[in-house]
Design an enzyme around this catalytic site. Sequence first.
Site, PDB file in Angstrom:
ATOM      1  N   CYS A 169      45.739  87.634 -25.002  1.00 21.58           N
ATOM      2  CA  CYS A 169      45.292  87.448 -26.389  1.00 21.58           C
ATOM      3  C   CYS A 169      45.404  86.007 -26.867  1.00 21.58           C
ATOM      4  CB  CYS A 169      46.095  88.360 -27.307  1.00 21.58           C
ATOM      5  SG  CYS A 169      46.156  90.068 -26.724  1.00 21.58           S
ATOM      6  N   HIS A 308      48.856  85.676 -35.904  1.00 26.66           N
ATOM      7  CA  HIS A 308      48.357  86.553 -34.841  1.00 26.66           C
ATOM      8  C   HIS A 308      48.171  87.946 -35.439  1.00 26.66           C
ATOM      9  CE1 HIS A 308      47.407  87.690 -30.815  1.00 26.66           C
ATOM     10  NE2 HIS A 308      48.429  88.508 -30.686  1.00 26.66           N
ATOM     11  N   GLU A 319      56.734  87.979 -35.173  1.00 25.13           N
ATOM     12  CA  GLU A 319      56.012  86.782 -35.609  1.00 25.13           C
ATOM     13  C   GLU A 319      56.577  86.283 -36.942  1.00 25.13           C
ATOM     14  OE1 GLU A 319      51.486  84.986 -36.177  1.00 25.13           O
ATOM     15  OE2 GLU A 319      51.753  87.159 -36.009  1.00 25.13           O
ATOM     16  N   LYS A 340      42.644  89.694 -38.386  1.00 25.06           N
ATOM     17  CA  LYS A 340      42.503  90.963 -37.666  1.00 25.06           C
ATOM     18  C   LYS A 340      42.499  92.176 -38.597  1.00 25.06           C
ATOM     19  CE  LYS A 340      44.566  89.177 -33.376  1.00 25.06           C
ATOM     20  NZ  LYS A 340      44.896  87.805 -33.843  1.00 25.06           N
ATOM     21  N   HIS A 345      41.271  93.184 -33.210  1.00 30.93           N
ATOM     22  CA  HIS A 345      41.810  92.234 -32.237  1.00 30.93           C
ATOM     23  C   HIS A 345      40.786  91.988 -31.141  1.00 30.93           C
ATOM     24  CE1 HIS A 345      44.348  89.898 -29.852  1.00 30.93           C
ATOM     25  NE2 HIS A 345      45.429  90.647 -29.778  1.00 30.93           N
ATOM     26  N   PHE A 404      50.068  88.994 -24.263  1.00 25.07           N
ATOM     27  CA  PHE A 404      50.895  89.738 -23.310  1.00 25.07           C
ATOM     28  C   PHE A 404      51.331  88.796 -22.191  1.00 25.07           C
ATOM     29  CE2 PHE A 404      48.827  94.178 -24.130  1.00 25.07           C
ATOM     30  CZ  PHE A 404      49.561  94.289 -25.294  1.00 25.07           C
TER      31      PHE A 404
END
Length: 418
Positions: A169, A308, A319, A340, A345, A404
């Site tokens: 991502c 994010h 985050e 998002k 996403h 990830f």
Amino acid sequence: MSRRVVITGLGAVTPLGTGVDKFWEGIKANKIGFSFVDKFDTERTGVKIAGIVRDFNEEDYYDVPGCFDKKEAKRMDRFTKYAVVAAHEAITDAGTDFSDIDPYRAGVIVGSGIGGIDLTLSEHEKYLEKGPGRISAFYIPMMISNMAAGTISMKTGFRGANYDVTTACASASHAIGEAFRKIKDGYLDAAIAGGTESTSVEFTYGGFANMKALTKSDDLSRASIPFDKERNGFVLGEGSGIIILEEYEHAKARGAKIYAELAGYGATCDGYHMTSPMPTGEAAGMGMSLAMQEAGLRPCDVDYINAHGTSTGLNDKYETAAVKLAFGDDAYKVKISSTKSMTGHLLGAAGGIEAIVCAKTIEEGLIHATVGYKVPDEECDLDYCVNGNIRQEVRAALSNSLGFGGHNATLCFKKVTD
């Protein structure tokens, strides 16, 4: 040698629409770009909602110079088509083909998290039914994730540094950051950078659903709700976000429209877990700090963070912790929102469209809301712009992407000043 880098062109294919104007108007209107999955029976995965690109008709680009004809389209996976169209828009927006630059000093760095997964599935079905002899001779060059960058080079004649970044991502943000460094350090004068992804196949939905990453909500308005206590997974999206990066003096000399300056890039790794971010937020926080340091900014100089903000339980609280580490007391003053909440996403393309949001935010002085938020979470207690858009000058903005594997990328954008 250290040179300034600016953004002079934007291109987008998104669930909110194809084209930057349509995308940005949707963002400003707080439009939710989700729809119900209709390509397969959703009972098997339980995933009912996605951020699907609905208005992309490849036939519209057959006669457009710089895109693709019908024959070429048959030899391109959808993720490459998205990138080519977005890159074409960005080049057009920049107002030049950069033919005045040595082609070996113009590069293309475009990321993708999973590349041609839909093609892989269809060719695998052929393999199972009819054997290896029936696999398409074009399968490999269509599927590999670097083909978006390679194809854009073929269309533009840019022959400088050309590669794909695959960091899940964070792919697009890393691609943009690497292109930024190439120009800043004198290896390139211009670059096409960003990310692209095509995800609308049951196999992809199933994989993410089985790891409990996707929401199974059937409510479009409450499917992607970053920082909300009732968040329960992200909405899978697709599309492409591409920007043109250019050395400042070159852009200034040709009278280019400049959206913003890209002034800092922080790249770190959690070294912690395959899918979970580091609970302390230390590495992601360090990425933000490094980006600000390179840009010559203090936390109090940053007005906005494009988070994010995936709408997963772990990402949003960790985050938040990372922002607190990087910003200290200023964490409670900076405005934060998640794109998002409207697009879902876009995986390897997410950082691309979010870089566009930061550029437009700085240009227009408009911070978009985090849409759909209702229930406060005591572990997410910062200002997530949950009461609507905010009109204010934005001198500097950060964009976070956390992938990830623990891959963290933060880009720092500034309003251009002489």
